[in-house]
Scaffold this motif. Structure first.
Motif, PDB file in Angstrom:
ATOM      1  N   VAL A  55       0.844  -1.192   0.000  1.00 25.86           N
ATOM      2  CA  VAL A  55       0.000   0.000   0.000  1.00 25.86           C
ATOM      3  C   VAL A  55       0.882   1.247   0.000  1.00 25.86           C
ATOM      4  CG1 VAL A  55      -1.793   1.278   1.230  1.00 25.86           C
ATOM      5  CG2 VAL A  55      -1.819  -1.228   1.248  1.00 25.86           C
ATOM      6  N   ILE A  56       0.739   2.050  -1.052  1.00 27.99           N
ATOM      7  CA  ILE A  56       1.450   3.316  -1.175  1.00 27.99           C
ATOM      8  C   ILE A  56       0.403   4.424  -1.241  1.00 27.99           C
ATOM      9  CG2 ILE A  56       3.076   4.668  -2.557  1.00 27.99           C
ATOM     10  CD1 ILE A  56       3.959   1.932  -3.807  1.00 27.99           C
ATOM     11  N   ALA A  57       0.542   5.428  -0.393  1.00 28.32           N
ATOM     12  CA  ALA A  57      -0.419   6.538  -0.379  1.00 28.32           C
ATOM     13  C   ALA A  57       0.319   7.824  -0.078  1.00 28.32           C
ATOM     14  CB  ALA A  57      -1.507   6.288   0.668  1.00 28.32           C
ATOM     15  N   LEU A  58      -0.009   8.883  -0.801  1.00 27.24           N
ATOM     16  CA  LEU A  58       0.651  10.160  -0.565  1.00 27.24           C
ATOM     17  C   LEU A  58      -0.356  11.204  -0.105  1.00 27.24           C
ATOM     18  CD1 LEU A  58       1.474  12.127  -3.861  1.00 27.24           C
ATOM     19  CD2 LEU A  58      -0.275  10.350  -3.733  1.00 27.24           C
ATOM     20  N   ASP A  59       0.144  12.194   0.623  1.00 25.00           N
ATOM     21  CA  ASP A  59      -0.610  13.419   0.841  1.00 25.00           C
ATOM     22  C   ASP A  59      -0.345  14.312  -0.359  1.00 25.00           C
ATOM     23  OD1 ASP A  59      -1.648  12.702   3.296  1.00 25.00           O
ATOM     24  OD2 ASP A  59      -0.203  13.862   4.468  1.00 25.00           O
ATOM     25  N   GLN A  60      -1.373  14.650  -1.104  1.00 26.09           N
ATOM     26  CA  GLN A  60      -1.175  15.485  -2.272  1.00 26.09           C
ATOM     27  C   GLN A  60      -0.695  16.879  -1.866  1.00 26.09           C
ATOM     28  OE1 GLN A  60      -3.340  14.860  -5.911  1.00 26.09           O
ATOM     29  NE2 GLN A  60      -5.064  14.123  -4.702  1.00 26.09           N
ATOM     30  N   GLN A  65       0.327  16.376   5.492  1.00 26.44           N
ATOM     31  CA  GLN A  65       1.682  16.686   5.950  1.00 26.44           C
ATOM     32  C   GLN A  65       2.609  17.101   4.812  1.00 26.44           C
ATOM     33  OE1 GLN A  65       2.370  12.894   7.987  1.00 26.44           O
ATOM     34  NE2 GLN A  65       2.145  13.906   9.961  1.00 26.44           N
ATOM     35  N   SER A  66       2.063  17.232   3.614  1.00 30.41           N
ATOM     36  CA  SER A  66       2.869  17.660   2.474  1.00 30.41           C
ATOM     37  C   SER A  66       2.994  19.184   2.442  1.00 30.41           C
ATOM     38  CB  SER A  66       2.258  17.147   1.165  1.00 30.41           C
ATOM     39  OG  SER A  66       2.433  15.752   1.043  1.00 30.41           O
TER      40      SER A  66
END
Length: 260
Positions: A55-60, A65-66
């Motif tokens: 599972v890979i997930a980013l904050d756009q 936290q980006s």
């Protein structure tokens, strides 16, 4: 964890890889959300790990936290789509299943159109056939103005007020979200949907304000649409039937060599 994009922004992400994982999936959250609220709290991390997904997930950009720049020029769907692929490159991952919800579905669609060879399957949640008719839609600063309003009670449109309240609850940077909303992005090239080689699932609730997912699915050569009964835009994402639709789709694709 963090990585730096080619235009110098630091973005936060999770990469959860069980030792015996079988597939990788990259999750792209919606507007005013973040990876924790959009995917972890709603049970997707746990459900995917149980199915042995990496599972890979980013904050756009502009969220969670980006980095949260206050200049609209820092945003736009092309930059968001590039962030997805640059995260994959940072992790050394060549291909993934890509799942975007709401605004994240538009980002996922743009990434698939630009880099179709990087995505095994495409899952679009919280969208419908209104996506096919966004060309010529008048630009509105209403979302940005809702983010900038001093008193959310003064926002007359319930849908906008709910977004503003959600932003406050998440502790999001509202000035960044306003800049995000004012960024200029051309409509998706919906005519090119017919060229995408990967299987595509479109899933949304029966009370989805963005239209009919089954009608949107017909725009893709290998498209499938699923309606989750009794759900609206917000209640569909954590629903067990949405998860079942996603897993049934992926299992069906794996069982069908022609669809690959």
């Amino acid at each position: 964890m963090e990585f730096t994009t080619s235009d110098g922004l630091t973005l936060a992400y999770d990469d959860i890889a069980p030792p015996d994982y079988e597939r990788a999936i990259l999750l792209v959250h919606g507007f005013v959300s973040n990876r924790n609220e959009g995917w972890k709290r709603t049970g997707w991390y746990t459900a995917l790990e149980r199915r042995r997904f990496r599972v890979i997930a980013l904050d756009q950009r502009g969220h969670g936290q980006s980095a949260t720049p206050h200049d609209p020029a820092a945003y736009g769907r092309d930059k968001q789509a590039r962030d997805v692929v640059e995260l994959m490159d940072h992790l050394g991952v060549n291909r993934v299943d890509l799942f975007g919800y709401s605004m994240g579905a538009r980002v996922a669609a743009q990434a698939a159109l630009t880099w179709p060879e990087r995505f095994s399957n495409l899952i679009l949640g919280g969208v419908g056939d209104k996506l096919l008719n966004e060309a010529g839609r008048p630009r509105s600063d209403a979302v940005a103005e809702a983010m900038e309003a001093e008193d959310p009670a003064a926002i007359s449109e319930p849908f906008l007020r709910s977004f503003r309240q959600f932003a406050d609850e998440q502790g999001e940077d509202r000035a960044a979200l306003a800049a995000f909303s004012r960024a200029s992005s051309p409509p998706l090239d919906v005519a090119a949907f017919g060229t995408l080689p990967m299987p595509v699932l479109v899933v949304a609730g029966s009370r989805e304000s963005n239209g009919d997912p089954e009608a949107l699915a017909q725009a893709f050569p290998l498209g499938k649409g699923v309606v989750v009964p009794g759900c609206d835009h917000f209640s569909a994402i954590p629903h067990a039937l949405t998860k079942a639709a996603v897993f049934d789709f992926i299992d069906g694709v794996l069982d069908d060599p022609w669809a690959r």
